[in-house]
Design an enzyme around this catalytic site. Structure first.
Site, PDB file in Angstrom:
ATOM      1  N   LYS A  36      22.144  92.635  39.020  1.00 35.80           N
ATOM      2  CA  LYS A  36      22.412  94.055  38.755  1.00 35.80           C
ATOM      3  C   LYS A  36      23.881  94.299  38.430  1.00 35.80           C
ATOM      4  O   LYS A  36      24.241  95.349  37.908  1.00 35.80           O
ATOM      5  CB  LYS A  36      22.001  94.904  39.960  1.00 35.80           C
ATOM      6  CG  LYS A  36      22.791  94.637  41.207  1.00 35.80           C
ATOM      7  CD  LYS A  36      22.410  95.582  42.322  1.00 35.80           C
ATOM      8  CE  LYS A  36      23.240  95.284  43.554  1.00 35.80           C
ATOM      9  NZ  LYS A  36      22.986  96.113  44.689  1.00 35.80           N
ATOM     10  N   LYS A  38      27.455  91.484  38.187  1.00 37.47           N
ATOM     11  CA  LYS A  38      28.024  90.435  37.326  1.00 37.47           C
ATOM     12  C   LYS A  38      27.629  89.062  37.821  1.00 37.47           C
ATOM     13  O   LYS A  38      27.623  88.824  39.041  1.00 37.47           O
ATOM     14  CB  LYS A  38      29.547  90.521  37.361  1.00 37.47           C
ATOM     15  CG  LYS A  38      30.115  91.649  36.550  1.00 37.47           C
ATOM     16  CD  LYS A  38      31.619  91.505  36.563  1.00 37.47           C
ATOM     17  CE  LYS A  38      32.298  92.642  35.844  1.00 37.47           C
ATOM     18  NZ  LYS A  38      33.678  92.802  36.292  1.00 37.47           N
ATOM     19  N   LYS A  52      41.782  84.201  47.314  1.00 38.40           N
ATOM     20  CA  LYS A  52      42.642  83.005  47.283  1.00 38.40           C
ATOM     21  C   LYS A  52      43.765  83.160  46.267  1.00 38.40           C
ATOM     22  O   LYS A  52      44.850  82.599  46.438  1.00 38.40           O
ATOM     23  CB  LYS A  52      41.823  81.750  47.008  1.00 38.40           C
ATOM     24  CG  LYS A  52      41.338  81.056  48.263  1.00 38.40           C
ATOM     25  CD  LYS A  52      40.166  81.675  48.951  1.00 38.40           C
ATOM     26  CE  LYS A  52      40.426  82.511  50.148  1.00 38.40           C
ATOM     27  NZ  LYS A  52      39.208  83.077  50.752  1.00 38.40           N
ATOM     28  N   GLY A 115      16.670  94.369  40.698  1.00 39.60           N
ATOM     29  CA  GLY A 115      15.341  93.782  40.897  1.00 39.60           C
ATOM     30  C   GLY A 115      14.760  94.131  42.248  1.00 39.60           C
ATOM     31  O   GLY A 115      15.478  94.470  43.197  1.00 39.60           O
ATOM     32  N   GLY A 178      38.622  87.823  62.321  1.00 36.96           N
ATOM     33  CA  GLY A 178      37.879  86.667  61.809  1.00 36.96           C
ATOM     34  C   GLY A 178      38.548  86.149  60.551  1.00 36.96           C
ATOM     35  O   GLY A 178      39.711  86.471  60.276  1.00 36.96           O
ATOM     36  N   GLY A 263      32.706  91.636  59.585  1.00 38.17           N
ATOM     37  CA  GLY A 263      31.561  90.788  59.239  1.00 38.17           C
ATOM     38  C   GLY A 263      30.763  91.358  58.080  1.00 38.17           C
ATOM     39  O   GLY A 263      31.057  92.436  57.571  1.00 38.17           O
ATOM     40  N   ARG A 264      29.782  90.567  57.643  1.00 37.60           N
ATOM     41  CA  ARG A 264      28.986  90.962  56.480  1.00 37.60           C
ATOM     42  C   ARG A 264      27.501  90.980  56.826  1.00 37.60           C
ATOM     43  O   ARG A 264      26.999  90.100  57.511  1.00 37.60           O
ATOM     44  CB  ARG A 264      29.271  90.009  55.314  1.00 37.60           C
ATOM     45  CG  ARG A 264      30.718  90.163  54.844  1.00 37.60           C
ATOM     46  CD  ARG A 264      31.047  89.347  53.629  1.00 37.60           C
ATOM     47  NE  ARG A 264      30.312  89.702  52.444  1.00 37.60           N
ATOM     48  CZ  ARG A 264      30.604  90.701  51.616  1.00 37.60           C
ATOM     49  NH1 ARG A 264      31.639  91.491  51.868  1.00 37.60           N
ATOM     50  NH2 ARG A 264      29.874  90.916  50.544  1.00 37.60           N
ATOM     51  N   ALA A 311      30.317  80.373  50.402  1.00 35.62           N
ATOM     52  CA  ALA A 311      29.850  80.124  49.037  1.00 35.62           C
ATOM     53  C   ALA A 311      29.277  78.714  48.886  1.00 35.62           C
ATOM     54  O   ALA A 311      28.227  78.531  48.259  1.00 35.62           O
ATOM     55  CB  ALA A 311      31.011  80.324  48.073  1.00 35.62           C
ATOM     56  N   HIS A 436      50.892  57.395  50.846  1.00 35.38           N
ATOM     57  CA  HIS A 436      52.071  57.908  51.549  1.00 35.38           C
ATOM     58  C   HIS A 436      53.069  58.462  50.533  1.00 35.38           C
ATOM     59  O   HIS A 436      53.302  57.820  49.513  1.00 35.38           O
ATOM     60  CB  HIS A 436      52.723  56.777  52.340  1.00 35.38           C
ATOM     61  CG  HIS A 436      53.986  57.202  53.021  1.00 35.38           C
ATOM     62  ND1 HIS A 436      53.969  57.978  54.168  1.00 35.38           N
ATOM     63  CD2 HIS A 436      55.286  56.987  52.700  1.00 35.38           C
ATOM     64  CE1 HIS A 436      55.223  58.206  54.526  1.00 35.38           C
ATOM     65  NE2 HIS A 436      56.046  57.624  53.665  1.00 35.38           N
TER      66      HIS A 436
HETATM   67  P1  FAD Z   1      26.457  87.051  46.715  1.00 39.02           P
HETATM   68  O1  FAD Z   1      27.585  86.265  46.213  1.00 39.02           O
HETATM   69  O2  FAD Z   1      26.743  88.278  47.500  1.00 39.02           O
HETATM   70  O3  FAD Z   1      25.564  87.397  45.455  1.00 39.02           O
HETATM   71  C1  FAD Z   1      24.437  88.205  45.512  1.00 39.02           C
HETATM   72  C2  FAD Z   1      24.210  88.763  44.127  1.00 39.02           C
HETATM   73  O4  FAD Z   1      22.963  89.449  44.111  1.00 39.02           O
HETATM   74  C3  FAD Z   1      25.262  89.795  43.717  1.00 39.02           C
HETATM   75  O5  FAD Z   1      25.779  89.467  42.463  1.00 39.02           O
HETATM   76  C4  FAD Z   1      24.494  91.114  43.680  1.00 39.02           C
HETATM   77  O6  FAD Z   1      24.970  91.995  42.682  1.00 39.02           O
HETATM   78  C5  FAD Z   1      23.095  90.626  43.362  1.00 39.02           C
HETATM   79  N1  FAD Z   1      22.034  91.530  43.810  1.00 39.02           N
HETATM   80  C6  FAD Z   1      21.841  92.049  45.040  1.00 39.02           C
HETATM   81  N2  FAD Z   1      20.754  92.813  45.070  1.00 39.02           N
HETATM   82  C7  FAD Z   1      20.237  92.777  43.822  1.00 39.02           C
HETATM   83  C8  FAD Z   1      19.118  93.390  43.223  1.00 39.02           C
HETATM   84  N3  FAD Z   1      18.291  94.172  43.897  1.00 39.02           N
HETATM   85  N4  FAD Z   1      18.884  93.142  41.915  1.00 39.02           N
HETATM   86  C9  FAD Z   1      19.708  92.347  41.192  1.00 39.02           C
HETATM   87  N5  FAD Z   1      20.784  91.765  41.707  1.00 39.02           N
HETATM   88  C10 FAD Z   1      21.041  91.967  43.015  1.00 39.02           C
HETATM   89  N6  FAD Z   1      33.157  81.920  51.037  1.00 39.02           N
HETATM   90  C11 FAD Z   1      33.721  80.697  50.918  1.00 39.02           C
HETATM   91  O7  FAD Z   1      33.013  79.703  50.916  1.00 39.02           O
HETATM   92  N7  FAD Z   1      35.083  80.563  50.772  1.00 39.02           N
HETATM   93  C12 FAD Z   1      35.907  81.631  50.775  1.00 39.02           C
HETATM   94  O8  FAD Z   1      37.120  81.469  50.643  1.00 39.02           O
HETATM   95  C13 FAD Z   1      35.348  82.925  50.911  1.00 39.02           C
HETATM   96  N8  FAD Z   1      36.133  84.020  50.912  1.00 39.02           N
HETATM   97  C14 FAD Z   1      35.565  85.251  50.986  1.00 39.02           C
HETATM   98  C15 FAD Z   1      36.389  86.364  50.975  1.00 39.02           C
HETATM   99  C16 FAD Z   1      35.852  87.630  51.031  1.00 39.02           C
HETATM  100  C17 FAD Z   1      36.755  88.829  51.021  1.00 39.02           C
HETATM  101  C18 FAD Z   1      34.431  87.777  51.081  1.00 39.02           C
HETATM  102  C19 FAD Z   1      33.824  89.150  51.106  1.00 39.02           C
HETATM  103  C20 FAD Z   1      33.599  86.684  51.109  1.00 39.02           C
HETATM  104  C21 FAD Z   1      34.153  85.411  51.070  1.00 39.02           C
HETATM  105  N9  FAD Z   1      33.357  84.263  51.114  1.00 39.02           N
HETATM  106  C22 FAD Z   1      33.933  83.031  51.029  1.00 39.02           C
HETATM  107  C23 FAD Z   1      31.888  84.352  51.259  1.00 39.02           C
HETATM  108  C24 FAD Z   1      31.168  84.158  49.933  1.00 39.02           C
HETATM  109  O9  FAD Z   1      31.650  85.079  49.002  1.00 39.02           O
HETATM  110  C25 FAD Z   1      29.680  84.336  50.153  1.00 39.02           C
HETATM  111  O10 FAD Z   1      29.248  83.453  51.161  1.00 39.02           O
HETATM  112  C26 FAD Z   1      28.887  84.048  48.896  1.00 39.02           C
HETATM  113  O11 FAD Z   1      29.285  84.874  47.845  1.00 39.02           O
HETATM  114  C27 FAD Z   1      27.399  84.256  49.186  1.00 39.02           C
HETATM  115  O12 FAD Z   1      26.648  83.990  48.043  1.00 39.02           O
HETATM  116  P2  FAD Z   1      25.219  84.646  47.836  1.00 39.02           P
HETATM  117  O13 FAD Z   1      24.678  84.043  46.592  1.00 39.02           O
HETATM  118  O14 FAD Z   1      24.421  84.574  49.050  1.00 39.02           O
HETATM  119  O15 FAD Z   1      25.485  86.216  47.629  1.00 39.02           O
END
Ligand code: FAD
Length: 459
Positions: A36, A38, A52, A115, A178, A263-264, A311, A436
């Protein structure tokens, strides 16, 4: 389902979803990727990558400030936030372009729009229903708040708005010590703000080994980052000049901004998961070690599944599901072997169990630990960073936890996670030759010490 539109339909194109799509397409599956917003999701646009970039800008600012220590004449004249943002956004834009090209070149169909799961093997996007042999839920997460806390996006913000600030605030209260809270605290301090972290738990980054938390707290104290641990938030009032936060006990702290980093939560509300009888727990989707939900043909990956919200966990799960669907029978992911990094100044990196968890698992008398101080590591001295490598092992057994603190130690976690995931014994790692002078050597030195033959450390 011979006549399904897709072999696999993925709901959400963040780390978990797009990794699944890329691998599935590589394996010859017909892939639909619903997004929905990017491609790249939280990590690329409002998470890992932009934070980062800010942390790197912060490191550059600190280097300018501290240049005299290295005999270099330079001065820190302040932060041009427009310049910082343009650098940050440029990094994101380049990666986004690369990812978009990759998705296209693999023949993945991107379905733009919101979706909803409307059947066990059906996703509806803006009124059109698409069918698939298998569906992967990857809708990610959002920044949580607390009851009574109204995120107005101006004075009370989450990381989403913090990444778009066009100024350096004079003062910030960071609610939550955190990973995300500590990273922003670190950036803003380097940028010149007065920072106070409020944390309800007894220590910062409490999921980490206690020694790592303590080292970070020492470093933050030295940097004059204020923090109050064991201090639950009570309420916040928006004032003319900012916010006034009351904590349990009655103290009031004022600042220009309040960053809520508590938290998230899983983005699963209203997406039809409940209606399709997917087993959920407090909004999270329950999946087994093969990423299967309770409904046949529906998988779940990434932040919506309970566990580390990182990620690279999402990438690994996405790849796993793609390979599973292609019949490759991949090995399930060992969640305990996922590396973790807090990218503050200094950094914390770890893999495996912290000392207390290891004591709980194996018994306090059955574990050993060794700490190698970065004071003995040449490259760390050159970089003027302090910290340590701490190893925890089961007595006469493999290393079960590796914990690092110091600038740039996140870059060492690759070797650490190999050692952990391959169940390395200190005696096997000790003879490996480390170049080293590198900070990597500190890992080698720690294993030498654990194997009873320390080189640059006292016996
Ligand atoms: P997301 O990346 O959240 O992707 C979900 C996608 O689904 C989104 O694009 C959303 O638009 C889409 N979506 C949701 N609902 C719908 C729908 N109904 N229809 C269509 N599309 C939809 N992790 C690390 O490993 N290293 C880091 O340094 C790190 N730093 C972070 C810093 C911050 C500030 C934040 C907030 C997070 C950080 N994370 C980091 C965590 C990491 O970003 C997440 O763990 C990761 O993005 C999760 O991936 P995901 O695919 O589960 O979800």
């Amino acid at each position: 389902m011979a006549d399904a539109d897709y072999d696999v339909l993925i709901l959400g194109a963040g780390s978990g979803g797009y990794a699944c799509a890329l691998r599935a397409a590589q394996l010859g599956l017909k892939v639909g990727l619903v997004e929905k917003d990017k491609l790249g999701g939280t990590c690329l646009h409002i998470g890992c990558v932009p934070t980062k970039a800010l942390l790197h800008a912060a490191e550059v600012a600190d280097s300018a400030r501290e240049s005299e220590q290295f005999g270099v004449r330079a001065s820190f004249d302040g932060i041009d936030m427009a310049g910082v943002n343009s650098y940050k956004d440029g990094v994101v834009a380049r990666l986004f372009k690369g990812l978009s090209g990759l998705v296209k070149s693999r023949g993945i169909t991107v379905i733009e729009g919101e979706g909803r799961l409307t059947g066990p093997r059906e996703v509806t996007v803006d009124g059109t229903a698409y069918t698939a042999k298998n569906v992967v839920l990857a809708s990610g997460s959002y920044a949580r708040s607390l009851p009574g806390l109204d995120i107005d996006g101006e004075r009370v913000i989450t990381s989403d708005q913090a990444l778009r600030l066009d100024r350096v605030p004079a003062s910030v209260i960071v609610l939550g010590g955190g990973v995300i809270g500590c990273e922003f605290a670190s950036v803003w301090k380097s940028f010149g703000a007065e920072v106070t972290i409020l944390e309800a738990l007894p220590r910062l980054v409490a999921v980490e080994d206690e020694a790592s938390s303590k080292a970070l707290e020492r470093a933050f104290r030295k940097r004059k980052i204020n923090f109050r641990t064991g201090t639950p938030f009570q309420s916040v009032k928006v004032t003319d000049s900012g916010v006034a936060v009351t904590v349990e006990g009655g103290d009031v702290i004022e600042a220009e901004l309040l960053l809520v980093a508590v938290g998230r939560g899983p983005s699963t509300d209203g997406l039809g998961y409940d209606e399709q009888s997917i087993t959920m727990d407090r909004g999270f989707v329950i999946a087994d070690e093969r990423c299967r939900t309770n409904v046949e043909g529906v998988y779940a990956v990434g932040d919506i599944v309970p566990g580390l919200q990182l990620a690279h966990r999402g990438f690994a799960q996405g790849i796993f599901v793609a390979e599973e669907l292609a019949g490759l029978e991949p090995q399930p992911i060992d969640e305990s072997g996922i590396p973790r990094v807090t990218y503050s100044h200094p950094e914390i990196a770890s893999v495996g169990l912290n000392e207390s968890a290891a004591a709980e698992k194996f018994g306090a008398d059955n574990i050993e630990s060794v700490t190698y101080d970065l004071g003995g590591n040449g490259k760390s001295q050159i970089l003027k960073t302090q910290g340590f490598v701490k190893l925890v092992r089961e007595k006469d057994g493999p290393v079960v936890g590796i914990h690092l603190v110091g600038d740039r130690v996140g870059e060492l976690i690759g070797e650490a996670q190999l050692i952990y995931n391959w169940e390395g014994y200190a005696e096997d790692v000790a003879p490996l030759i480390h170049a080293h002078p590198t900070q990597n050597e500190a890992l080698g030195e720690a294993h030498l010490a654990l194997a009873g033959k320390p080189l640059h450390a006292h016996s």
